[in-house]
Design a protein around this motif. Structure first.
Motif, PDB file in Angstrom:
ATOM      1  N   ASP A 115       0.837  -1.214   0.000  1.00 62.99           N
ATOM      2  CA  ASP A 115       0.000   0.000   0.000  1.00 62.99           C
ATOM      3  C   ASP A 115       0.867   1.258   0.000  1.00 62.99           C
ATOM      4  O   ASP A 115       0.654   2.178  -0.775  1.00 62.99           O
ATOM      5  N   HIS A 116       1.843   1.261   0.900  1.00 63.15           N
ATOM      6  CA  HIS A 116       2.661   2.468   1.069  1.00 63.15           C
ATOM      7  C   HIS A 116       3.406   2.826  -0.220  1.00 63.15           C
ATOM      8  O   HIS A 116       3.533   4.002  -0.556  1.00 63.15           O
ATOM      9  N   TYR A 117       3.937   1.801  -0.895  1.00 61.31           N
ATOM     10  CA  TYR A 117       4.765   2.073  -2.078  1.00 61.31           C
ATOM     11  C   TYR A 117       4.005   1.909  -3.396  1.00 61.31           C
ATOM     12  O   TYR A 117       4.615   1.914  -4.468  1.00 61.31           O
ATOM     13  N   ALA A 118       2.680   1.780  -3.322  1.00 62.76           N
ATOM     14  CA  ALA A 118       1.890   1.465  -4.532  1.00 62.76           C
ATOM     15  C   ALA A 118       2.176   2.434  -5.674  1.00 62.76           C
ATOM     16  O   ALA A 118       2.421   2.012  -6.810  1.00 62.76           O
ATOM     17  N   ASP A 119       2.160   3.729  -5.397  1.00 61.66           N
ATOM     18  CA  ASP A 119       2.322   4.707  -6.482  1.00 61.66           C
ATOM     19  C   ASP A 119       3.729   4.642  -7.084  1.00 61.66           C
ATOM     20  O   ASP A 119       3.907   4.698  -8.295  1.00 61.66           O
ATOM     21  N   GLU A 120       4.705   4.502  -6.198  1.00 63.34           N
ATOM     22  CA  GLU A 120       6.092   4.539  -6.650  1.00 63.34           C
ATOM     23  C   GLU A 120       6.520   3.223  -7.315  1.00 63.34           C
ATOM     24  O   GLU A 120       7.277   3.218  -8.284  1.00 63.34           O
ATOM     25  N   LEU A 121       6.023   2.119  -6.778  1.00 63.93           N
ATOM     26  CA  LEU A 121       6.454   0.801  -7.276  1.00 63.93           C
ATOM     27  C   LEU A 121       5.529   0.308  -8.389  1.00 63.93           C
ATOM     28  O   LEU A 121       5.983  -0.374  -9.312  1.00 63.93           O
ATOM     29  N   GLY A 122       4.264   0.631  -8.274  1.00 60.71           N
ATOM     30  CA  GLY A 122       3.322   0.275  -9.336  1.00 60.71           C
ATOM     31  C   GLY A 122       2.883  -1.175  -9.339  1.00 60.71           C
ATOM     32  O   GLY A 122       2.212  -1.623 -10.260  1.00 60.71           O
ATOM     33  N   GLU A 123       3.262  -1.907  -8.323  1.00 63.65           N
ATOM     34  CA  GLU A 123       2.862  -3.316  -8.222  1.00 63.65           C
ATOM     35  C   GLU A 123       3.088  -3.738  -6.773  1.00 63.65           C
ATOM     36  O   GLU A 123       3.835  -3.082  -6.045  1.00 63.65           O
ATOM     37  N   PRO A 124       2.462  -4.833  -6.341  1.00 64.96           N
ATOM     38  CA  PRO A 124       2.650  -5.247  -4.941  1.00 64.96           C
ATOM     39  C   PRO A 124       3.941  -6.038  -4.717  1.00 64.96           C
ATOM     40  O   PRO A 124       4.534  -6.553  -5.662  1.00 64.96           O
ATOM     41  N   PHE A 125       4.338  -6.121  -3.471  1.00 62.45           N
ATOM     42  CA  PHE A 125       5.387  -7.067  -3.075  1.00 62.45           C
ATOM     43  C   PHE A 125       4.758  -8.465  -3.063  1.00 62.45           C
ATOM     44  O   PHE A 125       3.644  -8.644  -2.564  1.00 62.45           O
ATOM     45  N   ARG A 126       5.478  -9.452  -3.598  1.00 63.09           N
ATOM     46  CA  ARG A 126       4.861 -10.765  -3.778  1.00 63.09           C
ATOM     47  C   ARG A 126       5.585 -11.895  -3.052  1.00 63.09           C
ATOM     48  O   ARG A 126       4.943 -12.813  -2.567  1.00 63.09           O
ATOM     49  N   THR A 127       6.913 -11.889  -3.066  1.00 60.27           N
ATOM     50  CA  THR A 127       7.653 -13.006  -2.463  1.00 60.27           C
ATOM     51  C   THR A 127       8.326 -12.550  -1.172  1.00 60.27           C
ATOM     52  O   THR A 127       8.511 -11.347  -0.953  1.00 60.27           O
ATOM     53  N   ALA A 128       8.667 -13.516  -0.337  1.00 61.32           N
ATOM     54  CA  ALA A 128       9.384 -13.207   0.916  1.00 61.32           C
ATOM     55  C   ALA A 128      10.568 -14.165   1.052  1.00 61.32           C
ATOM     56  O   ALA A 128      10.384 -15.345   1.366  1.00 61.32           O
ATOM     57  N   GLY A 129      11.742 -13.647   0.781  1.00 64.07           N
ATOM     58  CA  GLY A 129      12.957 -14.439   0.973  1.00 64.07           C
ATOM     59  C   GLY A 129      13.414 -14.299   2.415  1.00 64.07           C
ATOM     60  O   GLY A 129      13.441 -13.187   2.954  1.00 64.07           O
ATOM     61  N   CYS A 130      13.725 -15.420   3.041  1.00 63.17           N
ATOM     62  CA  CYS A 130      14.168 -15.379   4.446  1.00 63.17           C
ATOM     63  C   CYS A 130      15.601 -15.886   4.527  1.00 63.17           C
ATOM     64  O   CYS A 130      15.940 -16.901   3.899  1.00 63.17           O
ATOM     65  N   ALA A 131      16.422 -15.188   5.281  1.00 58.91           N
ATOM     66  CA  ALA A 131      17.817 -15.591   5.471  1.00 58.91           C
ATOM     67  C   ALA A 131      18.117 -15.570   6.962  1.00 58.91           C
ATOM     68  O   ALA A 131      17.781 -14.604   7.644  1.00 58.91           O
ATOM     69  N   TYR A 132      18.747 -16.629   7.418  1.00 60.60           N
ATOM     70  CA  TYR A 132      19.034 -16.796   8.850  1.00 60.60           C
ATOM     71  C   TYR A 132      20.554 -16.755   9.040  1.00 60.60           C
ATOM     72  O   TYR A 132      21.270 -17.653   8.591  1.00 60.60           O
ATOM     73  N   TYR A 133      21.025 -15.674   9.653  1.00 61.74           N
ATOM     74  CA  TYR A 133      22.439 -15.518   9.974  1.00 61.74           C
ATOM     75  C   TYR A 133      22.617 -16.020  11.403  1.00 61.74           C
ATOM     76  O   TYR A 133      22.200 -15.366  12.353  1.00 61.74           O
ATOM     77  N   ARG A 134      23.231 -17.192  11.527  1.00 61.33           N
ATOM     78  CA  ARG A 134      23.276 -17.841  12.844  1.00 61.33           C
ATOM     79  C   ARG A 134      24.212 -17.130  13.804  1.00 61.33           C
ATOM     80  O   ARG A 134      23.985 -17.097  15.005  1.00 61.33           O
ATOM     81  N   ASP A 135      25.275 -16.565  13.277  1.00 66.46           N
ATOM     82  CA  ASP A 135      26.215 -15.792  14.094  1.00 66.46           C
ATOM     83  C   ASP A 135      27.043 -14.921  13.155  1.00 66.46           C
ATOM     84  O   ASP A 135      26.732 -14.839  11.960  1.00 66.46           O
TER      85      ASP A 135
END
Ligand SMILES: O=C(O)CCC(=O)C(=O)O
Length: 208
Positions: free
Chosen positions: A99-119
């Motif tokens: 919603d916040h970036y709709a005008d600037e980005l012109g499309e929604p965020f779709r994927t969620a990449g997750c990264a786990y830095y253990r230390d």
């Protein structure tokens, strides 16, 4: 995983569930790139962190490097389009960002990449997200950082400007936008001491 959320420095996180963009600040980089930062943005960040440590199907990857195959120094999992995210706060975050970036980005965020830095030995090397559309068009990658603070380093691909370092703390939102993926590179270098951290990166369709 022996995780204690009290390990993290207390942050003034609003725990009412509001996702507030009023404190967001933009730093303009060169060549049409920018970075937005909102501190302590994600409500309930402690609980989201604990849930992600426990419930994300983390996998270790290996990749060829010169004549060897080496461990990728962090654990990974990507939630693709249509897949339920592991915590409702992340679903809310993705919608609020769209919603916040709709005008600037012109499309929604779709994927969620997750990264786990253990230390502090876990890291990601210099790169831009240029597989897919990020190679040729402006786009955005929105990072929600959970856990111990780590530093996002940014540098211009062609030089001509100083590198920029962004501290990513527990619950912080950092959005790389404009031409950032193709005209700048970013990295999270190894550090001598760090506890666990999870990065959740929201991306639009066909940005990797
Ligand atoms: O750890 C981070 O927040 C950055 C992750 C990143 O740049 C990537 O996975 O492409």
């Amino acid at each position: 995983m022996d995780f204690q959320s009290t390990l993290f420095a207390p942050q003034p996180v609003d725990d009412t569930g509001a996702l507030d963009f009023s404190t967001i600040e933009r730093t303009t980089l060169t060549r049409g790139a920018w970075v937005d930062i909102a501190r302590a943005w994600l409500p309930g960040a402690d609980e989201v962190f604990e849930t992600l440590v426990r419930d994300v199907p983390w996998r270790a990857e290996r990749r060829p490097m010169y004549d060897r195959v080496v461990d990728v120094p962090r654990l990974l999992h990507t939630y693709m389009i249509g897949e339920e995210l592991p915590h409702a706060r992340l679903t809310d975050a993705r919608e609020a960002l769209s919603d916040h970036y709709a005008d600037e980005l012109g499309e929604p965020f779709r994927t969620a990449g997750c990264a786990y830095y253990r230390d502090g030995r876990d890291s990601v090397a210099w790169h831009g997200d240029t597989i897919g559309r990020g190679k040729t068009t402006d786009t955005m990658v929105a990072i929600v950082s959970l856990g111990d603070p780590r530093r996002l380093h940014l540098r211009p691909r062609l030089g001509g400007a100083d590198a920029v370092v962004v501290e990513m703390g527990h619950g912080d939102l950092v959005v790389m936008g404009g031409s950032c993926q193709r005209t700048w590179e970013h990295a999270v270098p190894k550090v001598a001491h760090a506890g666990p951290r999870i990065s959740v990166q929201f991306r639009p369709l066909n940005v990797f």
